[in-house]
Scaffold this motif. Structure first.
Motif, PDB file in Angstrom:
ATOM      1  N   TYR A 120       0.824  -1.215   0.000  1.00 34.68           N
ATOM      2  CA  TYR A 120       0.000   0.000   0.000  1.00 34.68           C
ATOM      3  C   TYR A 120       0.852   1.257   0.000  1.00 34.68           C
ATOM      4  N   ASN A 121       2.057   1.160   0.578  1.00 33.72           N
ATOM      5  CA  ASN A 121       2.910   2.341   0.606  1.00 33.72           C
ATOM      6  C   ASN A 121       3.333   2.755  -0.805  1.00 33.72           C
ATOM      7  N   TYR A 122       3.493   1.797  -1.721  1.00 31.53           N
ATOM      8  CA  TYR A 122       3.828   2.149  -3.104  1.00 31.53           C
ATOM      9  C   TYR A 122       2.646   2.825  -3.788  1.00 31.53           C
ATOM     10  N   PHE A 123       1.440   2.374  -3.473  1.00 37.65           N
ATOM     11  CA  PHE A 123       0.259   3.019  -4.019  1.00 37.65           C
ATOM     12  C   PHE A 123       0.148   4.447  -3.496  1.00 37.65           C
ATOM     13  N   ALA A 124       0.379   4.626  -2.199  1.00 37.24           N
ATOM     14  CA  ALA A 124       0.314   5.964  -1.605  1.00 37.24           C
ATOM     15  C   ALA A 124       1.397   6.869  -2.191  1.00 37.24           C
ATOM     16  N   LEU A 125       2.585   6.335  -2.388  1.00 39.03           N
ATOM     17  CA  LEU A 125       3.672   7.107  -2.985  1.00 39.03           C
ATOM     18  C   LEU A 125       3.321   7.513  -4.410  1.00 39.03           C
ATOM     19  N   SER A 126       2.707   6.622  -5.156  1.00 41.43           N
ATOM     20  CA  SER A 126       2.282   6.942  -6.521  1.00 41.43           C
ATOM     21  C   SER A 126       1.219   8.029  -6.523  1.00 41.43           C
ATOM     22  N   ALA A 161       6.233   2.470  -9.064  1.00 41.34           N
ATOM     23  CA  ALA A 161       5.659   1.456  -9.954  1.00 41.34           C
ATOM     24  C   ALA A 161       6.590   0.248 -10.080  1.00 41.34           C
ATOM     25  N   ILE A 162       7.866   0.494 -10.272  1.00 44.33           N
ATOM     26  CA  ILE A 162       8.827  -0.607 -10.397  1.00 44.33           C
ATOM     27  C   ILE A 162       8.882  -1.419  -9.105  1.00 44.33           C
ATOM     28  N   SER A 163       8.914  -0.735  -7.979  1.00 42.52           N
ATOM     29  CA  SER A 163       8.968  -1.432  -6.693  1.00 42.52           C
ATOM     30  C   SER A 163       7.710  -2.250  -6.452  1.00 42.52           C
ATOM     31  N   PHE A 164       6.561  -1.693  -6.809  1.00 46.18           N
ATOM     32  CA  PHE A 164       5.310  -2.415  -6.634  1.00 46.18           C
ATOM     33  C   PHE A 164       5.312  -3.701  -7.451  1.00 46.18           C
ATOM     34  N   PHE A 165       5.653  -3.606  -8.732  1.00 47.63           N
ATOM     35  CA  PHE A 165       5.614  -4.792  -9.584  1.00 47.63           C
ATOM     36  C   PHE A 165       6.692  -5.797  -9.205  1.00 47.63           C
TER      37      PHE A 165
END
Length: 59
Positions: free
Chosen positions: A2-8, A40-44
């Protein structure tokens, strides 16, 4: 993840806020774009790692 979504989301909002000139890109917008690409890269990467672990366990 979720932190990657929030960062995006924060990066996207930052890009919209700093978009004063639609014909050019400011330094702040480039920085937020880099943050967006990183998120995005970290999430995937994390997502595919999770999938690989699930396949390794047999489902």
């Amino acid at each position: 993840m979720y932190n990657y979504f929030a960062l995006s989301l924060v990066a996207f909002i930052g890009i919209v806020v700093f978009d004063d000139d639609p014909t050019g890109v400011s330094l702040q917008e480039w920085i937020f774009f880099a943050v967006l690409v990183y998120a995005a890269i970290s999430f995937f990467r994390r997502y595919f790692e999770h999938l690989r672990q699930q396949i390794g366990r047999g489902g």
